[in-house]
Structures are given as C-alpha cells and as structure tokens.
Write a protein that holds these residues in place. Structure first.
Motif, short mmCIF file in Angstrom:
data_model
loop_
_atom_site.label_atom_id
_atom_site.label_comp_id
_atom_site.label_asym_id
_atom_site.label_seq_id
_atom_site.Cartn_x
_atom_site.Cartn_y
_atom_site.Cartn_z
N LEU A 23 0.84 -1.20 0.00
CA LEU A 23 0.00 0.00 0.00
C LEU A 23 0.87 1.25 0.00
O LEU A 23 1.61 1.51 0.95
CB LEU A 23 -0.92 -0.02 1.22
CG LEU A 23 -1.95 1.10 1.34
CD1 LEU A 23 -2.85 1.17 0.10
CD2 LEU A 23 -2.79 0.92 2.60
N LYS A 33 -7.98 -7.43 -9.64
CA LYS A 33 -7.34 -8.63 -9.11
C LYS A 33 -6.84 -9.59 -10.18
O LYS A 33 -6.01 -10.46 -9.89
CB LYS A 33 -8.25 -9.35 -8.13
CG LYS A 33 -9.50 -9.95 -8.71
CD LYS A 33 -10.30 -10.63 -7.60
CE LYS A 33 -11.54 -11.30 -8.12
NZ LYS A 33 -12.30 -11.97 -7.03
N GLY A 92 1.43 -3.60 -5.95
CA GLY A 92 0.89 -2.65 -4.98
C GLY A 92 0.02 -1.62 -5.65
O GLY A 92 -0.05 -1.54 -6.88
N TYR A 111 -7.79 -1.55 2.83
CA TYR A 111 -7.02 -1.74 1.59
C TYR A 111 -6.05 -2.91 1.73
O TYR A 111 -5.90 -3.72 0.81
CB TYR A 111 -6.23 -0.47 1.23
CG TYR A 111 -7.02 0.58 0.50
CD1 TYR A 111 -7.40 0.39 -0.82
CD2 TYR A 111 -7.37 1.77 1.13
CE1 TYR A 111 -8.13 1.36 -1.51
CE2 TYR A 111 -8.10 2.75 0.45
CZ TYR A 111 -8.47 2.53 -0.86
OH TYR A 111 -9.19 3.49 -1.53
N LYS A 112 -5.39 -2.98 2.86
CA LYS A 112 -4.44 -4.07 3.08
C LYS A 112 -5.12 -5.43 3.02
O LYS A 112 -4.59 -6.39 2.46
CB LYS A 112 -3.75 -3.89 4.45
CG LYS A 112 -2.81 -2.70 4.51
CD LYS A 112 -1.49 -2.96 3.82
CE LYS A 112 -0.62 -3.86 4.67
NZ LYS A 112 0.73 -4.01 4.12
N LEU A 125 -5.84 -6.33 -0.51
CA LEU A 125 -4.63 -6.62 -1.30
C LEU A 125 -4.13 -8.04 -1.09
O LEU A 125 -3.24 -8.50 -1.81
CB LEU A 125 -3.52 -5.63 -0.95
CG LEU A 125 -3.65 -4.22 -1.55
CD1 LEU A 125 -2.59 -3.30 -0.97
CD2 LEU A 125 -3.53 -4.27 -3.07
#
Length: 208
Positions: free
Chosen positions: A7, A176, A182, A202-203, A206
């Motif tokens: 991120l 995806k 990132g 967000y993490k 991800l």
C-alpha cells in the motif's frame, strides 16, 4: 534494498500540515508500506516550511520503518535524507541525477507507452507506477491505462508494478486479475474520517 510492494500512500502537502501529519500517522498504523510526498505545495510555500514538514513526516515514517519518497524534486529528497524519488517524467539529465541518487529508490509514472516502461527497465529503476487505472481528479494529466498495457509490462520488465489513479475500496476488486505488486492511494485514505481503518481495509483487499 528490498523490493517495494503493498500500500503506497501519496500525501498532499497543500493540505493543512498539522491535520495531514495526524492522518499520516493514522494511516501508518493501518499498515501503509510506502509514503510519497507529492510535489504539490501551497503557493509561495517557503523552503523553511517545506523542510520542517518533511522532517516531521520523516520522523513518523521512521517509527514504522516505512520508506518515504519525494515526488519529482530530487534535490529536496537528497537534502532531507529521504529514501528516494518518484518521477512523473525523467529529467533530461537523468543519468547525472541517477548517479547522485545512488542506493535510493527511483520510481517512474508510466501509461500505455511501453517505451517508458522499457526506459525504466534499461535504467534499472526500482519500480513503475501505471497511471491512471480509473478516472481521477488528482491525475488529470494521465491517460486511462489499458489492462493489456499492464500485462505487456511484465514481459519486458521484472520491476515491481504499482497501479494508481482513482482506486477505491469498491473498484479494487476489478484489478485482481492484473499483475501488480501494490496500489497507490491519496483520497481513498486521506479523505476518510478514519485513515487507519481505511488503510487496514485496503491491506485486507490486497491479500489476494
């Protein structure tokens, strides 16, 4: 130097500095991996004020062992001991500048032009950032990146790939299927009431 990924938060120093630093600290608690200071200062911002802000921001990121880069202004990055520079475009005298930025991260914004990707690869840059994957008011100068351009980049380069421009919690899922390491975010974290919670979300997304 470790490869960058995760991120990537871009902070806008045209915002009120005290509030922005509080948001930065919260975002770091939420798991931000890289921070970039956008070269977007208030009009007539003094050099002293810039140095003061960078020093305080740098102290925050050091507490979290997160690299901080400067957008475009490589001289200011060197003067303040930052970890690198992100260029929107490479300066004409880049070979000379690159020698001065030895052992620092150097990133480059790219679009659908594979020549720019190839140039970054040939110059041994640290990463590339595709802009803009979605429409965004903060990146009006960027073309909309085609998914095929991102896929092509992996065939001519081994550099980490970041995606930027208009990425939010809702449209992140659309990315995806693309190859990337990132994402770069501004308003999706800084404009949220709780930057720490936004960064955490967000993490989580991800972790494909």
């Amino acid at each position: 130097m470790k490869k960058l990924a995760g991120l990537y938060l871009v902070i806008d120093p045209s915002q009120e500095h005290e509030s922005l630093l509080n948001k930065l600290k919260a975002a770091l608690k939420g798991g931000v991996d890289i921070v970039q200071i956008w070269d977007h200062w208030p009009e007539n911002q003094s050099k002293e004020a810039k140095l003061k802000f960078i020093k305080r921001a740098k102290e925050l990121v050091m507490d979290f062992q997160v690299p901080m880069l400067m957008n475009q202004d490589w001289r200011l990055a060197l003067e303040t001991g930052l970890d690198g520079v992100h260029f929107d475009r490479l300066p004409a005298d880049f070979p000379t500048i690159q020698a001065k930025l030895k052992d620092q991260y150097i990133g480059l914004t790219v679009t659908n032009d594979m020549e720019a990707v190839l140039m970054a690869e040939q110059n041994g840059l640290s990463y590339i950032s595709f802009c803009s994957v979605f429409p965004s008011p903060s990146v009006e100068s960027c073309d909309i990146v085609q998914p095929e351009s991102i896929k092509k980049a992996t065939k001519i380069s081994n550099m980490p790939i970041f995606l930027s421009g208009g990425i939010n919690q809702k449209n992140l899922e659309q990315l995806k299927e693309l190859p990337f390491h990132g994402i770069a975010v501004i308003s999706g974290i800084l404009n949220e009431a709780d930057p720490e919670a936004a960064a955490k979300k967000y993490k989580e997304k991800l972790q494909y």
